[in-house]
Motif scaffolding. Structure first.
Motif, PDB file in Angstrom:
ATOM      1  N   HIS A 206       0.856  -1.181   0.000  1.00  0.00           N
ATOM      2  CA  HIS A 206       0.000   0.000   0.000  1.00  0.00           C
ATOM      3  C   HIS A 206       0.895   1.234   0.000  1.00  0.00           C
ATOM      4  O   HIS A 206       1.793   1.357   0.842  1.00  0.00           O
ATOM      5  N   ALA A 207       0.674   2.121  -0.946  1.00  0.00           N
ATOM      6  CA  ALA A 207       1.524   3.303  -1.043  1.00  0.00           C
ATOM      7  C   ALA A 207       0.778   4.424  -1.738  1.00  0.00           C
ATOM      8  O   ALA A 207      -0.148   4.196  -2.520  1.00  0.00           O
ATOM      9  N   SER A 208       1.180   5.657  -1.429  1.00  0.00           N
ATOM     10  CA  SER A 208       0.615   6.823  -2.106  1.00  0.00           C
ATOM     11  C   SER A 208       1.708   7.867  -2.246  1.00  0.00           C
ATOM     12  O   SER A 208       2.742   7.813  -1.574  1.00  0.00           O
TER      13      SER A 208
ATOM     14  N   ASN B  13      -3.941  -0.151  -2.537  1.00  0.00           N
ATOM     15  CA  ASN B  13      -3.152  -1.342  -2.854  1.00  0.00           C
ATOM     16  C   ASN B  13      -2.568  -1.196  -4.261  1.00  0.00           C
ATOM     17  O   ASN B  13      -3.288  -1.300  -5.254  1.00  0.00           O
ATOM     18  N   VAL B  14      -1.247  -0.975  -4.348  1.00  0.00           N
ATOM     19  CA  VAL B  14      -0.629  -0.722  -5.654  1.00  0.00           C
ATOM     20  C   VAL B  14       0.119  -1.937  -6.204  1.00  0.00           C
ATOM     21  O   VAL B  14       0.558  -1.915  -7.360  1.00  0.00           O
ATOM     22  N   PHE B  15       0.254  -3.008  -5.403  1.00  0.00           N
ATOM     23  CA  PHE B  15       0.999  -4.176  -5.879  1.00  0.00           C
ATOM     24  C   PHE B  15       0.658  -5.388  -5.015  1.00  0.00           C
ATOM     25  O   PHE B  15       0.495  -5.275  -3.802  1.00  0.00           O
TER      26      PHE B  15
ATOM     27  N   GLU C   2       5.649   0.022 -12.098  1.00  0.00           N
ATOM     28  CA  GLU C   2       4.668   0.931 -11.514  1.00  0.00           C
ATOM     29  C   GLU C   2       4.939   1.132 -10.029  1.00  0.00           C
ATOM     30  O   GLU C   2       4.835   2.254  -9.511  1.00  0.00           O
ATOM     31  N   LEU C   3       5.290   0.049  -9.326  1.00  0.00           N
ATOM     32  CA  LEU C   3       5.582   0.142  -7.894  1.00  0.00           C
ATOM     33  C   LEU C   3       6.781   1.042  -7.627  1.00  0.00           C
ATOM     34  O   LEU C   3       6.822   1.756  -6.610  1.00  0.00           O
ATOM     35  N   GLU C   4       7.761   1.018  -8.502  1.00  0.00           N
ATOM     36  CA  GLU C   4       8.958   1.846  -8.316  1.00  0.00           C
ATOM     37  C   GLU C   4       8.620   3.332  -8.237  1.00  0.00           C
ATOM     38  O   GLU C   4       9.347   4.106  -7.607  1.00  0.00           O
TER      39      GLU C   4
END
Length: 393
Positions: free
Chosen positions: A190-192, A202-204, A245-247
């Protein structure tokens, strides 16, 4: 024979009813014929046990096998002949090849009996800018309870009971969520960025196998072992586009997941968490180990969740927001200021009603929030006074 060029075919063994020995039967059948691949976690239910397998072939589709010396060779039997032998050797009811039954008779499942058994541990979340109130709001009406421990900027939360889908919306969010079931650990990131998260946080996702098993048992450094390493990397690698994308959000997490996908172990998961500055004990709590001291149970009702959200916003308020949230005010100040705000609201409402601006609908909306704010801090001040009196009794 080179290990650089290979393909995979998927086999599925179906057994009647629940068979806890099914995975071992399949392993023995594959091992006795020298086939090279990976067994996945068996899926068990009252009517059916299913064991998935991925085995290696060359680019022409011929099955590969291991020699006694640990070298690679093409199998001398055709795929069709081998599937019949494997079905009989494993004692299975049916065997599928890339999803199509090629030997035996498919096991019939009726009603709800096809629901596979799920061996779930606890849901665990940890990271920075994780708000306890968001966990409460994400699980309203669901069985289970959150227990949390706050350490400086990091929150560690363990959910005992049914896992829930969580939504986290704070700026600069960095959190890892772990869930375990059906032979896999689901790791969610989870990141923003620098804005509040309006959509899913939830990005990954990465599913790490916990019960995958290489076949056959090969000597380290042999051709078979080298091929198995490449098979595992292909089967369980994280999606490269999703990693890119997560990077954008959390580069360290993306790098750590690449390493984790190679290790695929609980120790590797601990190293991943440690590298992100998160507690390694998340792994233990996910597996159901008793919680250490220092955890508190979160409330489960909507009013309590909203109250907690306001308290969290007040706690992190800075500058002018301290005045907005009346941070650090005494009970007497909270009560007197709230009464003053209510009195001013009465005058303001009268003025808007007399002037006819901005209209009845807008006037009522404005006054609703005006009185709600004043009422909240009035109640908060009164509650503090009562709490102090009860404590001194």
């Amino acid at each position: 024979m080179s290990t650089e060029s290979f393909d995979l075919v998927s086999l599925g063994f179906e057994f009647h009813a629940r068979d806890s020995d099914a995975a071992q039967k399949v392993f023995d059948a594959l091992d006795s014929r020298g086939l090279i691949g990976y067994l996945g976690a068996p899926q068990l239910s009252d009517q059916l046990t299913y064991v998935p397998v991925d085995v290696a072939t060359d680019k022409q589709g011929s099955l590969l096998m291991a020699t006694e010396a640990g070298e690679l060779a093409k199998h001398d039997l055709s795929t069709e002949k081998l599937t019949t032998e494997l079905l009989e050797a494993a004692g299975a009811q049916a065997l599928s090849l890339d999803g199509i039954i090629v030997a035996g008779t498919e096991v019939e499942v009726t009603g709800d009996g096809d629901a596979a058994e799920t061996n779930s541990g606890n849901q665990v979340v940890a990271g920075t800018h994780v708000m306890a109130s968001e966990l409460v709001m994400s699980s309203l009406g669901q069985p289970g309870v959150w227990k949390v421990r706050q350490t400086q900027e990091r929150l560690l939360a363990v959910r005992e009971g049914e896992p829930v889908e969580i939504r986290l919306g704070q700026k600069h969010l960095r959190a890892i969520e772990l869930k375990s079931s059906d032979g896999y650990i689901q790791l969610s990131v989870h990141a923003s960025a620098k804005a509040f998260q309006l959509q899913d946080s939830n990005v990954f996702d990465y599913w790490m196998p916990t019960e995958d098993r290489p076949v056959p048992m090969a000597a380290t450094g042999s051709e078979v072992a080298q091929l198995q390493g490449k098979l595992g990397a292909q089967l369980y690698a994280a999606d490269s586009e999703e990693l890119l994308e997560l990077e954008r959000f959390w580069p360290e997490a993306a790098t750590g997941i690449v390493r984790l996908a190679k290790l695929r172990s609980l120790d590797g998961l601990r190293l991943f968490l440690k590298g992100l500055g998160l507690p390694e004990e998340m792994v233990d709590y996910m597996r159901g180990e008793p919680l250490a001291d220092g955890f508190t149970e979160l409330p489960r009702s909507l009013p309590a969740g909203l109250d907690l959200a306001v308290e969290e916003e007040r706690a992190k308020a800075k500058g002018v927001m301290k005045l907005v949230y009346r941070t650090g005010w005494s009970p007497a100040s909270l009560i007197s200021s709230s009464l003053a705000v209510i009195g001013a609201g009465v005058l303001f409402n009268r003025w808007m009603k007399t002037s006819g601006k901005p209209g009845t609908g807008w006037r009522r909306t404005i006054m609703f929030f005006w009185y709600s704010d004043a009422g909240y801090y009035l109640a908060h001040g009164v509650r503090q006074v009562l709490k102090a009196k009860l404590k001194n009794r």
